[in-house]
Every structure is written in structure tokens, then in C-alpha cells.
Design a protein around this motif. Structure first.
Motif, mmCIF file in Angstrom:
data_model
loop_
_atom_site.group_PDB
_atom_site.id
_atom_site.type_symbol
_atom_site.label_atom_id
_atom_site.label_comp_id
_atom_site.label_asym_id
_atom_site.label_seq_id
_atom_site.Cartn_x
_atom_site.Cartn_y
_atom_site.Cartn_z
ATOM 1 N N ARG A 36 0.791 -1.147 -0.009
ATOM 2 C CA ARG A 36 -0.300 -0.059 0.182
ATOM 3 C C ARG A 36 0.896 1.330 0.054
ATOM 4 O O ARG A 36 0.464 2.283 -0.552
ATOM 5 C CB ARG A 36 -0.855 -0.045 1.214
ATOM 6 C CG ARG A 36 -2.136 -0.721 0.923
ATOM 7 C CD ARG A 36 -3.121 -0.619 1.937
ATOM 8 N NE ARG A 36 -2.903 -1.603 3.405
ATOM 9 C CZ ARG A 36 -2.947 -2.723 3.284
ATOM 10 N NH1 ARG A 36 -3.705 -3.565 2.446
ATOM 11 N NH2 ARG A 36 -2.399 -3.529 4.625
ATOM 12 N N ALA A 57 -6.590 -10.108 -5.809
ATOM 13 C CA ALA A 57 -5.593 -11.073 -6.338
ATOM 14 C C ALA A 57 -4.340 -10.663 -5.568
ATOM 15 O O ALA A 57 -4.148 -9.977 -5.071
ATOM 16 C CB ALA A 57 -5.523 -11.149 -8.051
ATOM 17 N N VAL A 59 -0.158 -10.211 -5.785
ATOM 18 C CA VAL A 59 0.825 -9.514 -6.707
ATOM 19 C C VAL A 59 1.706 -10.461 -6.963
ATOM 20 O O VAL A 59 1.930 -11.568 -6.254
ATOM 21 C CB VAL A 59 1.436 -8.410 -5.776
ATOM 22 C CG1 VAL A 59 2.566 -7.688 -6.365
ATOM 23 C CG2 VAL A 59 0.271 -7.482 -5.259
ATOM 24 N N GLY A 85 1.070 -11.441 6.715
ATOM 25 C CA GLY A 85 0.808 -11.385 5.161
ATOM 26 C C GLY A 85 1.679 -12.042 4.260
ATOM 27 O O GLY A 85 1.552 -11.880 2.970
ATOM 28 N N ARG A 88 2.631 -15.955 1.313
ATOM 29 C CA ARG A 88 1.416 -16.236 0.884
ATOM 30 C C ARG A 88 0.926 -17.416 -0.091
ATOM 31 O O ARG A 88 -0.158 -17.695 -0.608
ATOM 32 C CB ARG A 88 0.506 -15.098 0.440
ATOM 33 C CG ARG A 88 -0.442 -14.389 1.285
ATOM 34 C CD ARG A 88 -1.022 -13.086 0.831
ATOM 35 N NE ARG A 88 -2.124 -12.490 1.298
ATOM 36 C CZ ARG A 88 -2.275 -11.423 2.070
ATOM 37 N NH1 ARG A 88 -1.257 -10.943 2.496
ATOM 38 N NH2 ARG A 88 -3.289 -10.982 2.414
ATOM 39 N N GLN A 92 6.655 -18.356 -2.236
ATOM 40 C CA GLN A 92 7.090 -17.403 -1.292
ATOM 41 C C GLN A 92 7.646 -18.021 -0.074
ATOM 42 O O GLN A 92 8.699 -17.701 0.448
ATOM 43 C CB GLN A 92 5.921 -16.308 -0.843
ATOM 44 C CG GLN A 92 5.637 -15.539 -1.974
ATOM 45 C CD GLN A 92 4.351 -14.601 -1.547
ATOM 46 O OE1 GLN A 92 4.018 -14.404 -0.434
ATOM 47 N NE2 GLN A 92 3.689 -14.112 -2.763
ATOM 48 N N ARG A 171 -10.923 -12.799 -2.345
ATOM 49 C CA ARG A 171 -9.833 -12.913 -1.503
ATOM 50 C C ARG A 171 -9.718 -14.321 -0.608
ATOM 51 O O ARG A 171 -8.549 -14.822 -0.474
ATOM 52 C CB ARG A 171 -9.601 -11.553 -0.500
ATOM 53 C CG ARG A 171 -9.332 -10.445 -1.296
ATOM 54 C CD ARG A 171 -9.421 -9.041 -0.319
ATOM 55 N NE ARG A 171 -8.758 -9.023 0.427
ATOM 56 C CZ ARG A 171 -8.974 -8.050 1.624
ATOM 57 N NH1 ARG A 171 -10.106 -7.474 1.574
ATOM 58 N NH2 ARG A 171 -8.023 -8.028 2.892
HETATM 59 P P1 AMP Z 1 -3.252 -7.543 3.437
HETATM 60 O O1 AMP Z 1 -3.147 -6.104 3.890
HETATM 61 O O2 AMP Z 1 -2.435 -8.606 4.031
HETATM 62 O O3 AMP Z 1 -4.691 -8.040 3.377
HETATM 63 O O4 AMP Z 1 -2.968 -7.587 1.920
HETATM 64 C C1 AMP Z 1 -3.680 -6.316 0.886
HETATM 65 C C2 AMP Z 1 -3.573 -7.161 -0.528
HETATM 66 O O5 AMP Z 1 -1.959 -6.814 -0.909
HETATM 67 C C3 AMP Z 1 -3.768 -8.566 -0.805
HETATM 68 O O6 AMP Z 1 -4.977 -9.108 -1.272
HETATM 69 C C4 AMP Z 1 -2.733 -8.995 -2.157
HETATM 70 O O7 AMP Z 1 -3.592 -8.095 -3.319
HETATM 71 C C5 AMP Z 1 -1.612 -7.806 -1.685
HETATM 72 N N1 AMP Z 1 -0.759 -8.648 -0.986
HETATM 73 C C6 AMP Z 1 -0.368 -8.560 0.213
HETATM 74 N N2 AMP Z 1 0.373 -9.484 0.706
HETATM 75 C C7 AMP Z 1 0.901 -10.152 -0.394
HETATM 76 C C8 AMP Z 1 1.572 -11.316 -0.769
HETATM 77 N N3 AMP Z 1 2.481 -12.052 0.392
HETATM 78 N N4 AMP Z 1 1.829 -11.847 -1.893
HETATM 79 C C9 AMP Z 1 0.945 -11.138 -2.974
HETATM 80 N N5 AMP Z 1 0.075 -10.281 -2.747
HETATM 81 C C10 AMP Z 1 0.054 -9.811 -1.421
#
Ligand code: AMP
Length: 219
Positions: A36, A57, A59, A85, A88, A92, A171
Motif C-alpha cells: 500500500r 488477487a 501481486v 501477510g 502467501r 514465497q 480474497r
Molecule cells: P493484506 O493487507 O495483507 O490483506 O493485503 C492486501 C493485498 O495486498 C492482498 O489482497 C494482495 O493483493 C496484496 N498482498 C499482500 N501480501 C501479499 C503477498 N505476500 N503476496 C502477494 N500479494 C500480497
């Protein structure tokens, strides 16, 4: 303490990671927050990530692995960290194992916070976040004093793009398909501890505290 917090969106990973970070004197490393921030900065990485995140989705692995690897090499992570997070996907998780092998700093524990799907949707759809200071509220369980206004700084409260119901369901599907296999991966490595993620923030924090405390006492 080097720890991974696993759990579906809405399980309260971010909240619990912050509480645990304060207790363990460890760095909080949140993949979602780093992404973010990249989006807010308008960096090339952020521009790639923005539409993917808005759809709920994942990244691409390479992008996130690079971001986290850089973050783990920063000095504040030397004394320990809570990874929130990340990982995932299996790729990774394998990349993380490789990096930690190079750093001679293996994980101590992986916590899987487990919550039923109906609860998750309710929690996420009612979540509101202050655009100015990042404080979290919930329309039912933690409403602000004035609708739409942050109690802490007076900033505007917003719903994240990916907290709309359709995106939430997507998600959760992504979590089941891509992230849930990590539970077995870390179980095989003997690192997994399951946490009941129902109840209040304080109740869940107490369960985590007990589990992490027990883990620290092991030889
Ligand atoms: P979160 O704040 O952990 O819910 O993450 C928000 C969004 O960021 C997720 O829905 C993904 O689009 C992206 N994201 C966060 N962590 C990852 C990760 N480890 N791998 C890929 N995308 C991620």
C-alpha cells in the motif's frame, strides 16, 4: 523472535501483529502495508500492484519476495520480527526459507489464526480505516464516536477498495487455494501452532501470548 502470522484476510493478523510486536520488541513486517505504501508513493512497483490489489488477487511472487527480502535486511529486523501477510504462496515460503538460511536466522514459529468464513466476511465488510493515521474501526464492533471520523486524529474513515463483499469472497478463495497449503508446509517443518481466531481482540491476543510464551520456554 522470528515469527510468521498466517491466516485468512480478516483474521486480525495486522492487529495481533502490532500487539505482539510491542510485547516482543520485534519489527512488524506487513506485506500489505509495504505494498500500500508503494501504491501511495506511485512507484513503478506500486503502479503494478494497485489494480491487482483492488481485485483482491495476489501481486506476483517475484515482486513481493524482493520487497520483503529488502525489508528483512534492514537493521530493525536484526532483533526479530513478526511477518504479517507473507508468505502467501508456496513459492514465497520457499524463497523465505532460502533467504533465512543465508542470514543464518531460521523462523522460530508460525502461527495460523483460524476463523470461520461467515465471521471473516462480517469483519471485513464493516472495517473502516483512517486515511490519515491508519487507525482501525468497525461499524458494529468498534464504531467511531462520529460516523466517518477518526477518534484519534479526526481524519476521514474509508473502506478499503478490497473490503467490498465481492472482493472479500474472491480474497478468501485466493487464500484457500494459494495460502492454506502453507499450513501443511510449516506443520511438516514442526513450526506450526494453531490459534483459535474467534472472540475479542484481547482474547485472541491472550491465546497468542500463551502460545508464543510456551514456545519461548522450550529449549
Ligand atoms: P493484506 O493487507 O495483507 O490483506 O493485503 C492486501 C493485498 O495486498 C492482498 O489482497 C494482495 O493483493 C496484496 N498482498 C499482500 N501480501 C501479499 C503477498 N505476500 N503476496 C502477494 N500479494 C500480497
Amino acid at each position: 523472535m522470528r515469527l510468521v502470522l498466517l491466516g485468512p484476510p480478516g483474521a486480525g493478523k495486522g492487529t495481533q501483529a502490532k500487539l505482539l510486536t510491542a510485547k516482543c520488541d520485534a519489527a512488524h513486517v506487513s506485506a500489505g502495508d509495504l505494498l500500500r505504501q508503494a501504491v501511495a508513493d506511485g512507484s513503478e512497483l506500486g503502479q503494478t500492484a494497485k489494480p491487482i490489489m483492488a481485485q483482491g488477487a495476489l501481486v506476483p511472487d517475484g515482486v513481493v519476495i524482493e520487497l520483503i527480502e529488502k525489508r528483512l535486511r534492514r537493521p530493525d529486523c536484526a532483533g526479530g520480527y513478526i511477518l504479517d501477510g507473507f508468505p502467501r504462496t508456496l513459492r514465497q515460503a520457499e524463497a523465505l526459507s532460502e533467504v533465512l538460511k543465508l542470514l543464518h536466522a531460521p523462523l522460530d514459529m508460525v502461527l495460523s489464526v483460524e476463523v470461520s468464513e461467515d465471521d471473516l466476511v462480517r469483519r471485513l465488510a464493516g472495517r473502516r480505516i483512517c486515511r490519515a493515521c491508519g487507525s482501525m474501526f468497525h461499524v458494529d464492533t468498534k464504531p467511531p464516536t462520529r460516523v466517518g471520523v477518526c477518534d484519534n486524529c479526526g481524519g476521514p474513515l474509508l473502506q478499503r477498495d478490497d473490503d467490498k463483499e465481492d472482493t472479500i469472497r474472491h480474497r478468501l478463495r485466493v487464500y484457500r487455494e494459494q495460502t492454506e497449503p502453507l499450513i501443511a508446509y510449516y506443520n511438516t517443518m514442526g513450526l506450526l501452532r494453531r490459534i483459535d481466531g474467534h472472540g475479542t481482540i484481547e482474547e485472541i491476543a491472550e491465546r497468542i501470548h500463551q502460545t508464543v510464551g510456551d514456545g519461548q520456554e522450550q529449549p
